[in-house]
Design an enzyme around this catalytic site. Structure first.
Site, PDB file in Angstrom:
ATOM      1  N   ASP A 205      12.279  -9.762   1.925  1.00 11.79           N
ATOM      2  CA  ASP A 205      10.984 -10.399   2.168  1.00 11.79           C
ATOM      3  C   ASP A 205      10.343  -9.691   3.365  1.00 11.79           C
ATOM      4  O   ASP A 205      10.894  -8.714   3.885  1.00 11.79           O
ATOM      5  CB  ASP A 205      11.156 -11.901   2.455  1.00 11.79           C
ATOM      6  CG  ASP A 205      11.866 -12.171   3.787  1.00 11.79           C
ATOM      7  OD1 ASP A 205      12.291 -11.214   4.464  1.00 11.79           O
ATOM      8  OD2 ASP A 205      11.987 -13.349   4.148  1.00 11.79           O
ATOM      9  N   ASP A 207       8.745 -10.785   7.189  1.00 15.24           N
ATOM     10  CA  ASP A 207       8.642 -11.906   8.120  1.00 15.24           C
ATOM     11  C   ASP A 207       7.632 -11.617   9.226  1.00 15.24           C
ATOM     12  O   ASP A 207       7.651 -10.534   9.813  1.00 15.24           O
ATOM     13  CB  ASP A 207      10.009 -12.163   8.780  1.00 15.24           C
ATOM     14  CG  ASP A 207      11.132 -12.296   7.762  1.00 15.24           C
ATOM     15  OD1 ASP A 207      11.260 -13.373   7.186  1.00 15.24           O
ATOM     16  OD2 ASP A 207      11.860 -11.298   7.546  1.00 15.24           O
ATOM     17  N   ASP A 295       7.451 -14.664   4.797  1.00 17.47           N
ATOM     18  CA  ASP A 295       7.671 -15.818   5.669  1.00 17.47           C
ATOM     19  C   ASP A 295       6.757 -15.722   6.874  1.00 17.47           C
ATOM     20  O   ASP A 295       6.668 -14.663   7.502  1.00 17.47           O
ATOM     21  CB  ASP A 295       9.123 -15.856   6.187  1.00 17.47           C
ATOM     22  CG  ASP A 295      10.126 -16.238   5.106  1.00 17.47           C
ATOM     23  OD1 ASP A 295       9.715 -16.812   4.078  1.00 17.47           O
ATOM     24  OD2 ASP A 295      11.325 -15.959   5.306  1.00 17.47           O
TER      25      ASP A 295
HETATM   26  P1  TTP Z   1      15.591 -13.169   6.767  1.00 15.39           P
HETATM   27  O1  TTP Z   1      14.226 -12.809   6.352  1.00 15.39           O
HETATM   28  O2  TTP Z   1      16.332 -14.090   5.863  1.00 15.39           O
HETATM   29  O3  TTP Z   1      16.528 -11.905   6.970  1.00 15.39           O
HETATM   30  P2  TTP Z   1      16.203 -10.402   7.414  1.00 15.39           P
HETATM   31  O4  TTP Z   1      14.747 -10.214   7.622  1.00 15.39           O
HETATM   32  O5  TTP Z   1      17.096 -10.117   8.560  1.00 15.39           O
HETATM   33  O6  TTP Z   1      16.732  -9.576   6.179  1.00 15.39           O
HETATM   34  P3  TTP Z   1      15.903  -9.154   4.865  1.00 15.39           P
HETATM   35  O7  TTP Z   1      15.489  -7.758   5.100  1.00 15.39           O
HETATM   36  O8  TTP Z   1      16.874  -9.299   3.756  1.00 15.39           O
HETATM   37  O9  TTP Z   1      14.758 -10.095   4.721  1.00 15.39           O
HETATM   38  O10 TTP Z   1      15.585 -13.873   8.194  1.00 15.39           O
HETATM   39  C1  TTP Z   1      15.043 -13.257   9.341  1.00 15.39           C
HETATM   40  C2  TTP Z   1      15.432 -14.023  10.573  1.00 15.39           C
HETATM   41  O11 TTP Z   1      14.760 -15.262  10.631  1.00 15.39           O
HETATM   42  C3  TTP Z   1      16.928 -14.354  10.624  1.00 15.39           C
HETATM   43  O12 TTP Z   1      17.456 -13.875  11.845  1.00 15.39           O
HETATM   44  C4  TTP Z   1      17.008 -15.840  10.616  1.00 15.39           C
HETATM   45  C5  TTP Z   1      15.644 -16.261  11.066  1.00 15.39           C
HETATM   46  N1  TTP Z   1      15.204 -17.553  10.523  1.00 15.39           N
HETATM   47  C6  TTP Z   1      15.131 -18.630  11.384  1.00 15.39           C
HETATM   48  O13 TTP Z   1      15.452 -18.506  12.554  1.00 15.39           O
HETATM   49  N2  TTP Z   1      14.702 -19.828  10.901  1.00 15.39           N
HETATM   50  C7  TTP Z   1      14.359 -20.009   9.602  1.00 15.39           C
HETATM   51  O14 TTP Z   1      13.958 -21.127   9.210  1.00 15.39           O
HETATM   52  C8  TTP Z   1      14.448 -18.877   8.703  1.00 15.39           C
HETATM   53  C9  TTP Z   1      14.084 -19.009   7.262  1.00 15.39           C
HETATM   54  C10 TTP Z   1      14.868 -17.671   9.220  1.00 15.39           C
HETATM   55 MN    MN Z   2      13.361 -10.828   6.156  1.00 10.28          MN
HETATM   56 MN    MN Z   3      12.635 -14.317   5.841  1.00 12.18          MN
END
Ligand code: TTP
Ligand code: MN
Ligand code: MN
Length: 371
Positions: A205, A207, A295
């Protein structure tokens, strides 16, 4: 077997937040194997062994050299008997029988398939498995199963959102969100976080953190962004969670993994991502857009540094920051704040560097947090 020991290195810390871990992994064969075991334990909801394997994988990821014999792992933290036996087996045969067995296990394969759907966690997957369901068509044909809105979108966009998001696509989405934020408030702040901030080439995703210096205004930011994306016709799914953050209630009894900031889990329609499909794609698919998971989290400005640190990850890095804070410094860290239990006070921070300094840690750059 002769094995050259690596040049003597400084002691490797048991805490990921005291190690520098880039995206370059010199021990992928080993860490992939550990991660299969961790995943298997997670799917069976065995948290302890799952964490043990994640920790072991994380230690090997931080090494600037490839483990070529068991002797080379001497002195490394977080490697137990089980992990050492696996390392030995993989170094000798190129693969592990235990890992192969898990990978070919019907239950593992099915739970993994089910949890790959957006909105399906280990508990739901387990429930479906116990009912004898084994495939997506089994689930979709089962009349007694009521999929929630999230799972419906998960199935609808399965092909797209199970495919990795590229850096170029993340950039394009950044432009879309940036445009929305600044149309709503000229002083809006947008920051890329998650895996792409850590320098990863691909993600599941994208973020972002969005906020504004105007106190309280961040409350309306996400609903406004969502409305705008809807008007543009690119909002495919939105799950908005209003803020439940209350500074007066800190320190909470339990510093949790989930934070209380306003946030939304989206699926957006990204136009013109044909290039990323590969021009000689054999699929007859030329619709010129794809669905992407995004996100957004919206903390108040004074919480920005904590939110940024918490959302940059990796999850293992975050876990160890908290564990280090608690066990080594007698402090509580979460996505909102850092509380010093000795001084009985909250520690203010405007940058991530401030937080590392409060914790008595050397600063670790985002791209060194791929633990
Ligand atoms: P992710 O998007 O799940 O993971 P990522 O970006 O490290 O890996 P990917 O490339 O597969 O997307 O989560 C990113 C960070 O956000 C992770 O350290 C956990 C944090 N997080 C929170 O702290 N609170 C939340 O509610 C969510 C959904 C994530
Ligand atoms: Mn992510
Ligand atoms: Mn995420």
């Amino acid at each position: 077997i002769r094995c050259s020991t690596p040049t003597p290195v400084a002691r490797v810390s048991q805490y990921a937040c005291q190690r520098r871990t880039t995206t370059e992994n010199n021990n992928k064969i080993l860490t992939d194997a550990f991660e299969v075991l961790a995943e298997s334990y997670e799917l069976n909801q065995l948290e302890g062994p799952c964490l043990a394997f994640r920790r072991a994988a994380s230690v090997l990821k931080s090494l600037p050299w490839a483990v070529q014999c068991l002797g080379a792992t001497q002195g490394l933290p977080c490697l137990g008997e089980h992990t050492k036996a696996l390392i030995e087996e993989i170094l000798q045969y190129g693969h592990s029988f235990e890992v192969e067995k898990i990978l070919s296990d019907e239950r593992y394969q099915t739970l993994k398939l089910f949890t790959s759907v957006f909105g399906v966690g280990p508990k739901t997957a387990e429930k479906w498995y116990r009912r004898g369901l084994r495939s997506f068509s089994d689930i979709l044909a089962e009349p007694s199963i009521q999929l929630n809105r999230m799972q419906q979108s998960g199935f609808l966009h399965y092909g797209d959102i199970s495919r990795a998001v590229s850096k170029a696509e993340a950039r394009a989405l950044g432009n879309i969100i940036d445009e929305a934020v600044h149309a709503i408030t000229p002083d809006g702040i947008l920051a890329l976080t998650g895996g792409f901030r850590r320098g990863k080439e691909f993600g599941h995703d994208v973020d972002f953190i969005v906020t504004t210096p105007e106190q309280g205004k961040e409350e309306t930011l996400l609903p406004n962004i969502i409305d705008r994306l809807k008007e543009q016709g690119i909002l495919l799914y939105s799950d908005y969670q209003t803020s439940t953050f209350d500074i007066s209630k800190l320190p909470s009894h339990k510093f949790e993994a989930m934070d209380h900031f306003a946030k939304c889990f989206l699926i957006l329609r990204l136009e013109g991502s044909l290039v990323d499909r590969g021009l000689n794609s054999t699929e007859g698919d030329s619709r010129g857009w794809r669905a992407v998971r995004v996100d957004l989290v919206s903390p108040p400005m004074e919480r920005y540094a904590y939110a940024l640190l918490g959302w940059t990850g990796s999850r293992q890095f975050e876990r160890d920051l908290r564990r280090f804070a608690r066990l080594e410094q007698h402090m509580l860290l979460d996505n909102h704040a850092l509380y010093d239990k000795t001084k009985k006070e909250f520690l203010a921070a405007t940058t991530e560097r401030d937080i590392f300094a409060h914790l008595g840690l050397e600063y670790i750059e985002p791209w060194q947090r791929n633990a």
